[in-house]
Design an enzyme around this catalytic site. Structure first.
Site, PDB file in Angstrom:
ATOM      1  N   HIS A  15      -1.535  10.022   5.899  1.00  0.00           N
ATOM      2  CA  HIS A  15      -1.273  11.046   4.900  1.00  0.00           C
ATOM      3  C   HIS A  15      -1.052  10.466   3.500  1.00  0.00           C
ATOM      4  O   HIS A  15      -1.086  11.211   2.521  1.00  0.00           O
ATOM      5  CB  HIS A  15      -0.069  11.888   5.322  1.00  0.00           C
ATOM      6  CG  HIS A  15       0.068  13.151   4.541  1.00  0.00           C
ATOM      7  ND1 HIS A  15      -0.973  14.045   4.393  1.00  0.00           N
ATOM      8  CD2 HIS A  15       1.123  13.681   3.847  1.00  0.00           C
ATOM      9  CE1 HIS A  15      -0.573  15.064   3.659  1.00  0.00           C
ATOM     10  NE2 HIS A  15       0.676  14.870   3.303  1.00  0.00           N
ATOM     11  N   ASP A  21      -4.963  10.758   9.134  1.00  0.00           N
ATOM     12  CA  ASP A  21      -3.894  11.626   8.659  1.00  0.00           C
ATOM     13  C   ASP A  21      -3.517  12.623   9.753  1.00  0.00           C
ATOM     14  O   ASP A  21      -4.297  13.519  10.086  1.00  0.00           O
ATOM     15  CB  ASP A  21      -4.355  12.367   7.407  1.00  0.00           C
ATOM     16  CG  ASP A  21      -3.242  13.173   6.746  1.00  0.00           C
ATOM     17  OD1 ASP A  21      -2.168  13.330   7.348  1.00  0.00           O
ATOM     18  OD2 ASP A  21      -3.462  13.645   5.609  1.00  0.00           O
ATOM     19  N   SER A  77      -0.830  16.857  -0.886  1.00  0.00           N
ATOM     20  CA  SER A  77      -0.239  17.503   0.293  1.00  0.00           C
ATOM     21  C   SER A  77       0.092  18.966  -0.013  1.00  0.00           C
ATOM     22  O   SER A  77      -0.812  19.761  -0.265  1.00  0.00           O
ATOM     23  CB  SER A  77       0.984  16.717   0.763  1.00  0.00           C
ATOM     24  OG  SER A  77       1.409  17.166   2.041  1.00  0.00           O
TER      25      SER A  77
END
Length: 340
Positions: free
Chosen positions: A316, A273, A187
């Protein structure tokens, strides 16, 4: 959760025009020159831990403006010579936590440097220890709008500089083979991975996992999840600053920086995501190393290959342990063909 972005067959060839400021390269050259890495800033203090199969050092190095950045160095206890290193950057809001939370890469035979993230560490995990002493103007709660009115003061200018310097710090450590340094992160850490590979050509491989901060013109407004809506909320209030905010973001766009990478990469994305939309990840992946050969085909002799692992039914969280299994195999294969 559902499929909401482009279909996979379109993502594979998705290469949008990315807005780049004319002075992008000079901006980063000047930043790294004005806030140069100082090898003398690196300290590594042995930690007396309960761990017996690894050795832990508490590392500090000078980041942006020479600010002290904390990190853990975790290495196999039986290492007799410098090892290939994995430098890891953390997801948004997390800190380096406890050293015993970072065992996998050392257990696989690598020197593992885990960089703390300045000003973060309070949202998840076991905390962080690196303050950010630099102030910002108006912002939305969170991190992504800190200093967003000016690229010179934007938080990610400091974070990307810290990431560059973390690679340099790793190279000074006697436990590390400075010719074999890989970067990785999830991320926010994935975005910093892209930046580190683009800005520091000491990096021989990059593994951005569901990376944040790519294809920002598309990301802002595409999703209601994750950090990007913070930009929308900021502009909801600061109605006349949209042009300036987008200009600031253009200096930190992972799809633009990815074009400057010179090492092979392994990306990952989840097609569900909504935090880091798959089209933004593919934009960075498909532009990876584009400037290395003037725009040739990925994987040629001059342009580094950029592989990707796709998790169709994940958000995610991406591949998590499945992706680490892919990474450790991919990196081992790469190092086997890379002279020490």
């Amino acid at each position: 959760m559902a499929f909401y972005d482009l279909p996979l067959e379109e993502l594979e060839s998705y290469r949008p025009e990315i807005v780049e400021p004319a002075d992008l390269d000079s901006f980063w050259s000047a930043t790294l020159a004005d806030h140069a890495f100082d090898p003398a800033s690196v300290t590594a203090v042995p930690v007396d831990s309960a761990l017996r199969t690894v050795v832990v050092h508490d590392v500090t190095f000078g980041g942006y403006a020479g600010d002290p950045i904390k990190a853990w160095l975790v290495t196999p206890a039986d290492a007799q010579e410098p090892l290939p290193a994995v430098v890891e950057f953390l997801g948004m809001g997390g800190g380096r936590g406890f050293s015993f939370e970072h065992l996998r890469w050392a257990s696989a035979g690598y020197a593992h440097l885990v960089m703390d993230t300045r000003g973060e560490g309070g949202h998840w995990g076991s905390g962080g220890e690196t303050p950010d002493p630099h102030g910002n103007g108006p912002m939305v709660a969170g991190f992504v709008t800190r200093g967003i009115q000016d690229p010179e003061g934007y938080l990610w200018r400091r974070l990307f500089t810290d990431a560059h310097h973390a690679v340099e710090a790793a190279a000074t450590l006697p436990q590390v083979d400075a010719s074999r340094i890989t970067v990785t992160g999830v991320s926010q850490g994935g975005g910093m991975t892209i930046a580190a590979a683009a800005l520091n050509h000491r990096v021989i491989a990059a593994m951005p996992d569901v990376p944040f901060m790519a294809h920002l013109q598309r990301a802002v407004g595409l999703t209601d999840a994750g950090p990007y809506p913070d930009v929308v909320r900021f502009l909801h209030t600061h109605r006349d600053e949209a042009e300036q905010v987008m200009r600031t973001l253009s200096y930190f766009d992972g799809a633009a920086l990815a074009r400057r990478a010179q090492a092979p990469a392994l990306f990952s994305t989840g097609l569900m995501d909504t935090t880091c939309p798959p089209s933004t990840v593919f934009a960075a992946r498909n532009k990876w190393g584009e400037l290395a050969d003037g725009g040739g085909t990925a994987g040629t002799a001059t342009r580094p290959a950029a592989d990707i692992r796709v998790y169709p039914y994940n958000g995610h969280e991406g591949g998590e342990a499945y992706q680490w299994r892919e990474q450790v195999a991919w990196l081992a294969d790469l190092l086997a063909t890379t002279p020490a």
